[in-house]
Design a protein around this motif. Structure first.
Motif, PDB file in Angstrom:
ATOM      1  N   VAL A  55      10.674 -27.145   9.457  1.00 56.41           N
ATOM      2  CA  VAL A  55      12.024 -27.421   9.959  1.00 56.41           C
ATOM      3  C   VAL A  55      12.887 -26.162   9.900  1.00 56.41           C
ATOM      4  O   VAL A  55      13.694 -25.914  10.793  1.00 56.41           O
ATOM      5  CB  VAL A  55      12.667 -28.601   9.200  1.00 56.41           C
ATOM      6  CG1 VAL A  55      14.106 -28.805   9.625  1.00 56.41           C
ATOM      7  CG2 VAL A  55      11.866 -29.872   9.429  1.00 56.41           C
ATOM      8  N   LYS A  56      12.704 -25.355   8.888  1.00 54.39           N
ATOM      9  CA  LYS A  56      13.454 -24.096   8.774  1.00 54.39           C
ATOM     10  C   LYS A  56      13.110 -23.164   9.935  1.00 54.39           C
ATOM     11  O   LYS A  56      13.987 -22.517  10.512  1.00 54.39           O
ATOM     12  CB  LYS A  56      13.148 -23.422   7.435  1.00 54.39           C
ATOM     13  CG  LYS A  56      13.781 -22.084   7.243  1.00 54.39           C
ATOM     14  CD  LYS A  56      15.079 -22.206   6.514  1.00 54.39           C
ATOM     15  CE  LYS A  56      15.481 -20.838   6.000  1.00 54.39           C
ATOM     16  NZ  LYS A  56      16.686 -20.353   6.501  1.00 54.39           N
ATOM     17  N   LEU A  57      11.829 -23.108  10.300  1.00 48.05           N
ATOM     18  CA  LEU A  57      11.412 -22.291  11.433  1.00 48.05           C
ATOM     19  C   LEU A  57      12.005 -22.805  12.750  1.00 48.05           C
ATOM     20  O   LEU A  57      12.407 -22.024  13.602  1.00 48.05           O
ATOM     21  CB  LEU A  57       9.890 -22.261  11.553  1.00 48.05           C
ATOM     22  CG  LEU A  57       9.141 -21.334  10.610  1.00 48.05           C
ATOM     23  CD1 LEU A  57       7.638 -21.477  10.812  1.00 48.05           C
ATOM     24  CD2 LEU A  57       9.560 -19.891  10.818  1.00 48.05           C
ATOM     25  N   LEU A  58      12.039 -24.127  12.897  1.00 49.20           N
ATOM     26  CA  LEU A  58      12.512 -24.710  14.148  1.00 49.20           C
ATOM     27  C   LEU A  58      14.021 -24.667  14.309  1.00 49.20           C
ATOM     28  O   LEU A  58      14.525 -24.495  15.431  1.00 49.20           O
ATOM     29  CB  LEU A  58      12.024 -26.163  14.267  1.00 49.20           C
ATOM     30  CG  LEU A  58      10.515 -26.358  14.387  1.00 49.20           C
ATOM     31  CD1 LEU A  58      10.175 -27.843  14.362  1.00 49.20           C
ATOM     32  CD2 LEU A  58       9.989 -25.707  15.653  1.00 49.20           C
ATOM     33  N   LYS A 112      16.190 -28.736   4.203  1.00 51.62           N
ATOM     34  CA  LYS A 112      16.171 -29.408   2.896  1.00 51.62           C
ATOM     35  C   LYS A 112      16.333 -30.917   3.068  1.00 51.62           C
ATOM     36  O   LYS A 112      15.631 -31.703   2.427  1.00 51.62           O
ATOM     37  CB  LYS A 112      17.274 -28.852   2.003  1.00 51.62           C
ATOM     38  CG  LYS A 112      17.268 -29.418   0.603  1.00 51.62           C
ATOM     39  CD  LYS A 112      18.312 -28.769  -0.286  1.00 51.62           C
ATOM     40  CE  LYS A 112      19.682 -29.192   0.170  1.00 51.62           C
ATOM     41  NZ  LYS A 112      20.773 -28.808  -0.716  1.00 51.62           N
ATOM     42  N   GLY A 113      17.236 -31.332   3.939  1.00 52.58           N
ATOM     43  CA  GLY A 113      17.448 -32.760   4.173  1.00 52.58           C
ATOM     44  C   GLY A 113      16.218 -33.439   4.737  1.00 52.58           C
ATOM     45  O   GLY A 113      15.827 -34.523   4.288  1.00 52.58           O
ATOM     46  N   ALA A 114      15.580 -32.802   5.720  1.00 59.74           N
ATOM     47  CA  ALA A 114      14.377 -33.386   6.316  1.00 59.74           C
ATOM     48  C   ALA A 114      13.246 -33.459   5.293  1.00 59.74           C
ATOM     49  O   ALA A 114      12.516 -34.460   5.222  1.00 59.74           O
ATOM     50  CB  ALA A 114      13.947 -32.567   7.529  1.00 59.74           C
ATOM     51  N   ALA A 115      13.105 -32.408   4.501  1.00 62.12           N
ATOM     52  CA  ALA A 115      12.042 -32.396   3.493  1.00 62.12           C
ATOM     53  C   ALA A 115      12.266 -33.483   2.450  1.00 62.12           C
ATOM     54  O   ALA A 115      11.322 -34.171   2.041  1.00 62.12           O
ATOM     55  CB  ALA A 115      11.965 -31.020   2.832  1.00 62.12           C
ATOM     56  N   THR A 173      10.547 -38.371   0.039  1.00 66.56           N
ATOM     57  CA  THR A 173      10.917 -39.556  -0.741  1.00 66.56           C
ATOM     58  C   THR A 173       9.968 -40.712  -0.465  1.00 66.56           C
ATOM     59  O   THR A 173       9.503 -41.387  -1.381  1.00 66.56           O
ATOM     60  CB  THR A 173      12.362 -39.978  -0.440  1.00 66.56           C
ATOM     61  OG1 THR A 173      13.223 -38.893  -0.731  1.00 66.56           O
ATOM     62  CG2 THR A 173      12.767 -41.189  -1.248  1.00 66.56           C
ATOM     63  N   PHE A 174       9.688 -40.933   0.800  1.00 65.61           N
ATOM     64  CA  PHE A 174       8.784 -42.014   1.180  1.00 65.61           C
ATOM     65  C   PHE A 174       7.407 -41.811   0.549  1.00 65.61           C
ATOM     66  O   PHE A 174       6.810 -42.738  -0.006  1.00 65.61           O
ATOM     67  CB  PHE A 174       8.682 -42.075   2.713  1.00 65.61           C
ATOM     68  CG  PHE A 174       7.864 -43.216   3.211  1.00 65.61           C
ATOM     69  CD1 PHE A 174       8.340 -44.515   3.124  1.00 65.61           C
ATOM     70  CD2 PHE A 174       6.617 -43.005   3.758  1.00 65.61           C
ATOM     71  CE1 PHE A 174       7.581 -45.577   3.581  1.00 65.61           C
ATOM     72  CE2 PHE A 174       5.845 -44.049   4.220  1.00 65.61           C
ATOM     73  CZ  PHE A 174       6.335 -45.344   4.135  1.00 65.61           C
ATOM     74  N   ARG A 214      18.586 -40.139  -1.290  1.00 62.91           N
ATOM     75  CA  ARG A 214      18.523 -38.909  -2.097  1.00 62.91           C
ATOM     76  C   ARG A 214      18.435 -39.239  -3.589  1.00 62.91           C
ATOM     77  O   ARG A 214      17.759 -38.548  -4.348  1.00 62.91           O
ATOM     78  CB  ARG A 214      19.722 -38.024  -1.808  1.00 62.91           C
ATOM     79  CG  ARG A 214      19.786 -37.635  -0.335  1.00 62.91           C
ATOM     80  CD  ARG A 214      19.721 -36.183  -0.107  1.00 62.91           C
ATOM     81  NE  ARG A 214      19.479 -35.899   1.295  1.00 62.91           N
ATOM     82  CZ  ARG A 214      20.243 -35.120   2.022  1.00 62.91           C
ATOM     83  NH1 ARG A 214      21.317 -34.585   1.497  1.00 62.91           N
ATOM     84  NH2 ARG A 214      19.930 -34.881   3.275  1.00 62.91           N
ATOM     85  N   LEU A 215      19.128 -40.292  -4.010  1.00 57.44           N
ATOM     86  CA  LEU A 215      19.014 -40.745  -5.397  1.00 57.44           C
ATOM     87  C   LEU A 215      17.580 -41.172  -5.694  1.00 57.44           C
ATOM     88  O   LEU A 215      17.029 -40.853  -6.750  1.00 57.44           O
ATOM     89  CB  LEU A 215      19.984 -41.895  -5.672  1.00 57.44           C
ATOM     90  CG  LEU A 215      19.906 -42.528  -7.058  1.00 57.44           C
ATOM     91  CD1 LEU A 215      20.322 -41.524  -8.126  1.00 57.44           C
ATOM     92  CD2 LEU A 215      20.779 -43.765  -7.123  1.00 57.44           C
TER      93      LEU A 215
END
Length: 131
Positions: A27-30, A38-41, A46-47, A102-103
């Protein structure tokens, strides 16, 4: 191809930090945005962390407690929504879900690390006791 996908899934369930790093990097590359990466990761990991905790419990105690994990996630959602409502006096469902998710990332990361350490220690103790 199916064997490759199942092997990748198994690797990511065993080591979710690899999935976090991979998603973050891609995602950082894109996007060239560290915040979005960070949010996408976090969202994807989490899942996987939830299922990683389930499989660690299954390996350590030979019991499936998936129903308890799902109940824990639902109770966390209820508690987080209630606290958010008390603090903000209104509910923005997008922010509530994002905060709750996120929690769960933090909680399940801690649970995962704790179970990993417990499992390794208990197997080491078993190995020493057998001899």
């Amino acid at each position: 191809m199916l064997a490759l996908l199942s092997s990748l899934a198994a690797i990511f369930v065993i080591l979710p930090v690899l999935l976090f790093a991979l998603v973050f990097y891609i995602v950082k590359l894109l996007t060239n945005s560290q915040k979005k990466a960070k949010g996408a990761a976090i969202n994807i990991t989490t899942f996987v962390l939830i299922f990683s905790v389930h499989y660690l419990i299954l390996v350590i105690w030979s019991k499936s407690l998936l129903w308890l994990i799902i109940l824990f996630v639902l109770l966390t959602a209820i508690l987080f929504s209630y606290v958010y409502w008390k603090v903000k006096e209104e509910v923005d469902y997008g922010k509530v879900f994002q905060g709750f998710w996120r929690l769960n990332f933090l909680l399940f990361s801690a649970i995962y690390i704790g179970l990993l350490l417990y499992g390794a220690a208990s197997r080491a103790i078993e190995a020493v006791m057998v001899k």
